[in-house]
Design a protein around this motif. Structure first.
Motif, short mmCIF file in Angstrom:
data_model
loop_
_atom_site.label_atom_id
_atom_site.label_comp_id
_atom_site.label_asym_id
_atom_site.label_seq_id
_atom_site.Cartn_x
_atom_site.Cartn_y
_atom_site.Cartn_z
N THR A 218 35.73 35.48 38.49
CA THR A 218 36.33 34.36 37.76
C THR A 218 35.26 33.49 37.10
OG1 THR A 218 38.22 34.29 39.28
CG2 THR A 218 37.80 32.31 37.96
N ALA B 210 39.74 43.79 42.80
CA ALA B 210 39.05 43.37 44.02
C ALA B 210 39.71 44.00 45.25
CB ALA B 210 39.07 41.85 44.13
N ASN C 7 41.81 41.19 37.84
CA ASN C 7 40.71 40.78 38.71
C ASN C 7 41.11 40.94 40.19
OD1 ASN C 7 38.37 39.57 39.77
ND2 ASN C 7 39.19 37.50 39.51
N VAL C 8 42.25 40.40 40.55
CA VAL C 8 42.71 40.48 41.94
C VAL C 8 43.01 41.93 42.32
CG1 VAL C 8 44.55 39.82 43.54
CG2 VAL C 8 43.59 38.12 41.97
N GLN D 184 43.12 37.44 35.59
CA GLN D 184 43.26 37.27 37.04
C GLN D 184 44.12 38.35 37.66
OE1 GLN D 184 41.54 35.73 38.95
NE2 GLN D 184 40.73 33.92 37.97
N ILE E 243 36.59 37.98 43.97
CA ILE E 243 37.56 37.37 43.05
C ILE E 243 36.97 36.11 42.40
CG2 ILE E 243 39.78 36.19 42.87
CD1 ILE E 243 40.80 38.12 45.06
#
Length: 215
Positions: free
Chosen positions: A84, A160, A156-157, A153, A80
């Protein structure tokens, strides 16, 4: 250990993980964190092991050599935070990179990722996690494409969680089966294909509808 031996260990850590655990003990967590972080944070490291490393690490967790909860937590943090940083690098310098030729960046892979990203947006951030090389460029391209940080995000999260949990848990439960060990790459590609093919068919259908309207 000289530099070449260290480099060889890093590049093939997925195949030498047992030796790393035996020689370095709990430092293996630091090694795995660093590899996943660097692969996702910097576009100059797309060659680092990813899928196979997570799967085999999960298999070693099943033998008691590593703590699965600690491993998953650290790898989630690495992936993560790595994505970022890659996103912010893309948003800051990405446009300059796209306009110039740099030997240390694979421009062909970068352009392919950008084209796929333009078609599928945030889905790319999630699906790219399962595609070697592309996962290194996807967050960078997201930054170039001015995707909002909040939206990035979210994907992204989600990406992941799916990437780390699916591969580490698969390794934990099935990693010690010889057939799966030998055919891991093919299995991962089949899984990615199952996710991408519907998207491609959807895009093809939209294109055909546009052609009909134009006709």
């Amino acid at each position: 250990m000289d530099f070449m031996q260290l480099l060889d260990m890093i590049l093939h850590v997925d195949k030498m993980l047992g030796m790393v655990i035996a020689e370095y003990g709990t430092l293996v967590y630091v090694v795995l964190f660093a590899i996943v972080f660097c692969e996702t944070a910097f576009v100059i490291f797309p060659f680092l092991p990813g899928d196979s490393l997570l799967f085999i690490a999960g298999a070693f967790c099943a033998t008691g050599a590593m703590n699965p909860w600690l491993l998953v937590g650290l790898l989630l943090l690495a992936s993560i935070s790595g994505n970022t940083i890659n996103y912010w690098i893309g948003s800051l310098i990405g446009h300059k990179v796209m306009a110039r030729d740099y030997r240390w960046i694979d421009k062909a892979a970068l352009k392919k990722t950008h084209e796929f990203y333009e078609k599928h947006g945030g889905k790319t951030v999630v699906l790219a996690r399962f595609v070697p090389i592309v996962r290194t460029f996807a967050p960078f391209v997201a930054g170039i494409s001015d995707m909002t940080h909040r939206t990035f995000q979210l994907f992204n999260v989600l990406g992941a969680l799916l990437w780390i949990l699916s591969l580490v848990l698969s390794g934990y439960f099935f990693g010690n089966i010889p057939f799966i060990q030998k055919n891991l790459n093919a299995i991962v590609l089949v899984g990615v294909g199952a996710a991408i093919v519907p998207l491609l068919l959807g895009a093809l259908w939209k294109m055909l509808k546009r052609l009909r309207k134009a006709a």
